[in-house]
Design an enzyme around this catalytic site. Sequence first.
Site, short mmCIF file in Angstrom:
data_model
loop_
_atom_site.label_atom_id
_atom_site.label_comp_id
_atom_site.label_asym_id
_atom_site.label_seq_id
_atom_site.Cartn_x
_atom_site.Cartn_y
_atom_site.Cartn_z
CD GLU B 60 -1.64 -2.47 1.38
OE1 GLU B 60 -0.51 -2.66 1.88
OE2 GLU B 60 -2.42 -3.41 1.10
CG HIS B 129 -11.04 -8.12 6.12
ND1 HIS B 129 -10.39 -8.93 7.03
CD2 HIS B 129 -10.37 -8.27 4.95
CE1 HIS B 129 -9.38 -9.55 6.43
NE2 HIS B 129 -9.35 -9.16 5.18
#
Lengths: 413, 338
Positions: B60, B129
Site C-alpha cells: 500500500e 476488514h
Amino acid sequence: MVKKSRLHVPKTPARPGDAPDFSYLKLSPAGEIARPDAGSPWSGIRFLAEGLVRVLDDQHRAVGPWHPHLDPGELQIGLRHMLLTRAFDDRMQRIQRSGKISFYIRSYGEEAVSVAMAMALRPTDMLFPSYRNQGLHVVRGRPILDLMCQCLSNTRDMCKGRQLPVMYHWREGNIFSISGNLATQFPQAVGWAMAAAIKGEDNLAVSWIGEGSSAAADFHHALLFASVYRAPVILCVVNNQWAISTFQGHAGGERETFAARGPGYGIAGVRVDGNDFLAVHAVTQWAAERARTGAGPTLIEHVTYRAAAHSTSDDAARYRPKDDYQKFPLGDPVERLKNHLIALGEWSDARHQALVAELDEHVAGSWKEAVSFGTLTGGPSLDPGLMFQDVFAEMPEHLRRQEAEMRAELAGK
Amino acid sequence: MAQMNMIQALNSAMDIKLGQDPSVVVLGEDVGFFGGVFRVTDGLQRKYGESRVMDTPIAEGGIIAAAIGMAVNGLRPVAEIQFADYIYPGYDQIVSELARIRYRSAGEFKAPVTVRTPCGGGIRGGQTHSQSPEALFAHVAGLRVVMPSNPHDAKGLLIAAIEDDDPVIYFEPKRIYNGPFDGDPAKPAVPWSTHPKGEVPEGHFTVPIGKAEIARSGNDLTIVTYGTMVHVSDAAAKGLGLDAEIIDVRTMVPLDADTICASVARTGRCVIVHEATRFAGFGAELSATLQENCFWNLEAPILRVAGWDTPYPHAFEWEYFPGQARVAKALKAVMEAS
C-alpha cells in the site's frame, strides 16, 4: 561444544580515539571493472554490483572502459559546480553557527554525486533529491541567492516560510520538493517514471537516498515497483558510511553491497566510486541510456564519505575518529578532479585559487543580497497569513475563519 | 437515469473519467484483470488497457507513493486500497507526503490523487476488514475526506474527487455496496432499486465535495450521520415514530458546518451517529462544532452513537455494530430531556 544462537551486532570499525579503519571497504583498481553494453540483461552483469567502478587512478589519470572522454571544458565546469556547492555549504554552515539560520546540512565530500550526475542527465529528467543534493540545483542553474533565501525563510523564500532550511524545490528546473521525511521520495520517483512511460515520454526520474534510509520500506517499494513495471528510473543509494552516528553496517551493509539489492529485485545494480567525478558521470550516462532504451531501471550505489557532521545539530567527533575523512581511501572528489585536470595540463593551482576566490566572492555577494530580503528574525518578514494558503487549491471556509482569528490575535484584539 | 447499485455507480464514474481524460489511471491490488475484490473496477482494464488500469504489488505504501509520483507527472491516479484496514502501510505517504506536497512546495507541485477504499463492517470481516478510519484522515491538514451513502452520491462524488486538484480520501461503506442496510442483519437484503438514490444519471455529473445533504427533512430532532448509518438512523427514527431530520454529512473535510448547524439550531436536539469507534471519532468534531455554534438553541445535550471502543470483533459483530437499538436509545434520551 554446543552451538547456540547469539545476537550479532554489526561492528563499527572506528570510534573516537581509534585509528580510522577502512579495511572493510571492498575496492577495485581504477579501470578494472568491465563496461557491458547498456542494454545487457541484469542477470549477466551482477559483477557491477560487487566491484567498484573507478576511472581516476592514483596518478590522476583517467583509465579503463568507463572513461567518459569528457571535454576538458566540461570537466572544468564540473569542478566549478562542485567548488560553488562547497563554498555555499561552508558559508551557510558558518552563518548557522552565527545564529542567522536555524539549521543547515552540508554535502561536503559528496559533491561529485550530485554534480556529475546532474551533468550527465538531460534538463528534462525529473530529480527527486534527498537533503544532501544541493549540487543538483547548482548544476541546473538555480541562483545561490534563491537557496539562501529559502534557508532564511525570508520574503523571497520559494517555500513561503513553510520548510526547514535546505528543503528546496524547483518546478522550472525539474527538481522535486524535498520532504524532510526520509526515503519517501524514492518510490514517488518510480511513480513519476511510470507516468512518463505511460505517456510515452522520453524523460527519466532520478532519486537519491542515504544508505541509512535504504532500510525504510519505501526503498523496497521503489525497487519492486521499478522492477515490476520496468520504470525509466535511476535509483541511487549514497553510501556515505554514516547515518548520523550509526555506521552503515546497521543498515545492512556488512554482508552485501547496497548495489546488490538491485539484482535481488531483478534490476541492474552498479557500485561506483562516488568521489570519482568521471566514474559517476560515466555510470549515470550508462544507466540513463539503459532506462531510455527500455532496458529498465538501475540501482547505483555511490561509495563516498560524509565528510561533515550529519547536520548542524550533531558533532561528528563524538561518534567517529576526528581524522576519519583524511584517511578515507577514495579521497576527496574536488581534489581528485582538480588533480586530474592538472595532470591533463588543463588546470593549475593558481587558476584553482583564483576560482575559489571568485566563488567565495559570489557567495558573499549573494548572502548580502539575500539578507536584504529579510531573515527569520529580522524584517522584512513574510505575511503569516501565508500559512493558510496552499493547504488546498482553494482556501476552505474553516481556514478563512482561522486566518481571520489569527490576524485578530496578532492585532491584540 | 439508470438503476445502479453503488458498485455500478462507482464503476460508471471511473469509466466516464477514463474515457474523457487520458490522464486518469486506476491502480491497486486486483483491480485489473479481476476487476477488484468487490468488482468495482470490473471491465475497466479490458476497456482501457493494462497501462491505465494496473494491477499492483501488495504494497500500500508503494501504491500511494507511485500514485503521488504519477500525479506530480501530470496524471490523475485513482488508487484503490483493497480494504480501509490495509491503508496504514500507506499512511505515511498519505499524511506526510500526499497531503502536503502543494503546501511545502508553495503551490509549485500538486498531487491530485484519489484514494478509494472500502470501509465499515457488517460483512463478517473481523477486525481487519471492518474498520472505519475516517477520523484518522479528517485530522490531517490537506486531505479532502468523503463517504457517500448511496449510488447517486457515490458516482457524483467520485467524479468530483477525480476532477479535484487536491487529494481525496474516498471511503466506500461496503455493507451498502449492493443495497441500503437498516442495521438488521436478520432481514432479507434489499436492493438499491427500492431506493430513490439508486436512480443514477448515466453520464457525467458531480456531487460537490464539501456539501452535506438533508437526506430527510423533519422537525423533532436532527440526526447527523454518514455512510451506512444514514440508513440505520432513518430506520431507528421511523421505528420510534419520530419526525427526524437526517443530515448526510457526505464530506468530512471540508465540513459543511452551515447545513448541519442550521438544522440543529432549528430542531434544538441532535444525535450524531457513526460506525467508527467513539473516542476521538469524527463525531467528537461534529459535537464540538455544534456546541460552539448552537449552544443557545439546544434543548438537550448532544449525544453520540458509535461503535464501541474496541477492535471490530468477528463473533460479536452485531453486538459491536451501532444498530437500531443503540440509535433508538439515544434518540429517546434526547427527546425526553427537557
